[in-house]
Design a protein around this motif. Sequence first.
Motif, PDB file in Angstrom:
ATOM      1  N   SER A   1       0.258  -0.001  -1.031  1.00  0.00           N
ATOM      2  CA  SER A   1      -0.906  -0.943  -0.921  1.00  0.00           C
ATOM      3  C   SER A   1      -1.899   0.094  -0.682  1.00  0.00           C
ATOM      4  CB  SER A   1      -0.456  -0.965   0.437  1.00  0.00           C
ATOM      5  OG  SER A   1      -1.397  -2.161   0.754  1.00  0.00           O
ATOM      6  N   ILE A   2      -2.921  -1.115  -1.027  1.00  0.00           N
ATOM      7  CA  ILE A   2      -4.540  -0.165  -1.251  1.00  0.00           C
ATOM      8  C   ILE A   2      -4.920  -0.206   0.853  1.00  0.00           C
ATOM      9  CG2 ILE A   2      -6.095  -2.786  -0.467  1.00  0.00           C
ATOM     10  CD1 ILE A   2      -8.030  -0.776  -2.896  1.00  0.00           C
ATOM     11  N   SER A   3      -3.549  -0.724   1.815  1.00  0.00           N
ATOM     12  CA  SER A   3      -4.580  -1.113   2.917  1.00  0.00           C
ATOM     13  C   SER A   3      -3.658  -0.122   3.467  1.00  0.00           C
ATOM     14  CB  SER A   3      -4.193  -2.440   3.486  1.00  0.00           C
ATOM     15  OG  SER A   3      -4.528  -2.805   3.710  1.00  0.00           O
TER      16      SER A   3
ATOM     17  N   ASN B   1      -5.163  -5.803  -4.564  1.00  0.00           N
ATOM     18  CA  ASN B   1      -4.910  -4.700  -4.185  1.00  0.00           C
ATOM     19  C   ASN B   1      -6.184  -3.764  -5.549  1.00  0.00           C
ATOM     20  OD1 ASN B   1      -3.104  -2.848  -2.987  1.00  0.00           O
ATOM     21  ND2 ASN B   1      -1.866  -2.407  -4.372  1.00  0.00           N
TER      22      ASN B   1
ATOM     23  N   VAL C   1     -13.779  -3.985  -1.893  1.00  0.00           N
ATOM     24  CA  VAL C   1     -12.416  -3.478  -1.729  1.00  0.00           C
ATOM     25  C   VAL C   1     -12.041  -4.796  -2.279  1.00  0.00           C
ATOM     26  CG1 VAL C   1     -11.675  -4.053   0.463  1.00  0.00           C
ATOM     27  CG2 VAL C   1      -9.883  -2.597  -1.335  1.00  0.00           C
TER      28      VAL C   1
ATOM     29  N   LYS D   1      -8.591  -6.869  -0.860  1.00  0.00           N
ATOM     30  CA  LYS D   1      -6.863  -6.524  -0.875  1.00  0.00           C
ATOM     31  C   LYS D   1      -6.525  -7.471  -1.207  1.00  0.00           C
ATOM     32  CE  LYS D   1      -8.140  -6.352   3.812  1.00  0.00           C
ATOM     33  NZ  LYS D   1      -8.455  -5.747   4.944  1.00  0.00           N
ATOM     34  N   SER D   2      -6.235  -8.506  -1.322  1.00  0.00           N
ATOM     35  CA  SER D   2      -5.902  -9.797  -1.311  1.00  0.00           C
ATOM     36  C   SER D   2      -5.318  -9.450  -3.449  1.00  0.00           C
ATOM     37  CB  SER D   2      -6.023 -10.715  -1.860  1.00  0.00           C
ATOM     38  OG  SER D   2      -7.490 -11.128  -2.918  1.00  0.00           O
TER      39      SER D   2
ATOM     40  N   HIS E   1      -9.979   0.337   3.766  1.00  0.00           N
ATOM     41  CA  HIS E   1      -9.625  -0.843   2.722  1.00  0.00           C
ATOM     42  C   HIS E   1     -10.339  -2.331   4.210  1.00  0.00           C
ATOM     43  CE1 HIS E   1      -6.731  -1.052   6.880  1.00  0.00           C
ATOM     44  NE2 HIS E   1      -6.408  -0.218   6.333  1.00  0.00           N
TER      45      HIS E   1
END
Lengths: 117, 110
Positions: free
Chosen positions: A28-30, A77, A72, A74-75, A54
């Motif tokens: 994950s990017i988060s 990635n 960014v 997030k949805s 993120h």
Amino acid sequence: QVQLQESGPGLLKPSGTLSLTCAVSGGSISTDNWWSWVRQPPGMGLEWIGEIFHSGSTNYNPSLKSRVTLSVDKSKNQFSLNLTSVTAADTAVYYCARSGYYCLEVWGKGTTVTVSS
Amino acid sequence: EIVLTQSPGTLSLSPGERATLSCRASQTVYNNYLAWYQQKPGQAPRLLIYGASRRATGIPDRFSGSGSGTDFTLIISRLEPEDFALYYCQQYGSSPPLLIFGPGTKVDIK
């Protein structure tokens, strides 16, 4: 194992805007990592462009700050680079990377961007 | 802004020899946040050392980093054929947050 893949146009005209995306896979990017862009002109060394968290927080290289925007998604990635008012001096291989302990621990393979009329 | 200087510019050695690469900073590197990377032609850089002396995951123990303050060293104890490449040092500055790379040292086959 996290992998990064850069994508975007390989050829731009002077004064245009360079837009690149880095897709993050295998993780994950988060996370607690920052996500960076680095470039390397032909036959030259490495230049850090900036980084994004993120949350959307950013840090930029002062030498490019006036022309750079990182974002960014997030949805999806992924994170992105926009560089405005490009010239031939912006011709380079552009890498995205994941930051580790005050270093860049995972790198994409890079994408070549040429600025030419 | 900190400037990193790497020496020598080129190091010509034979396989099996020891390589000593230097990275000198114009000011004290914050918390010894100094990293080393290896780059081969047509490839992305690969992290070797971070925090001045910590080997990254999967890096052979023939690579070692040392130093503090303004002077840092990367040693390759016995050069393997795959070690002939470009090596960059990088420091992290905190105010403002900024990564800076050195100009690189090329290790080539004598």
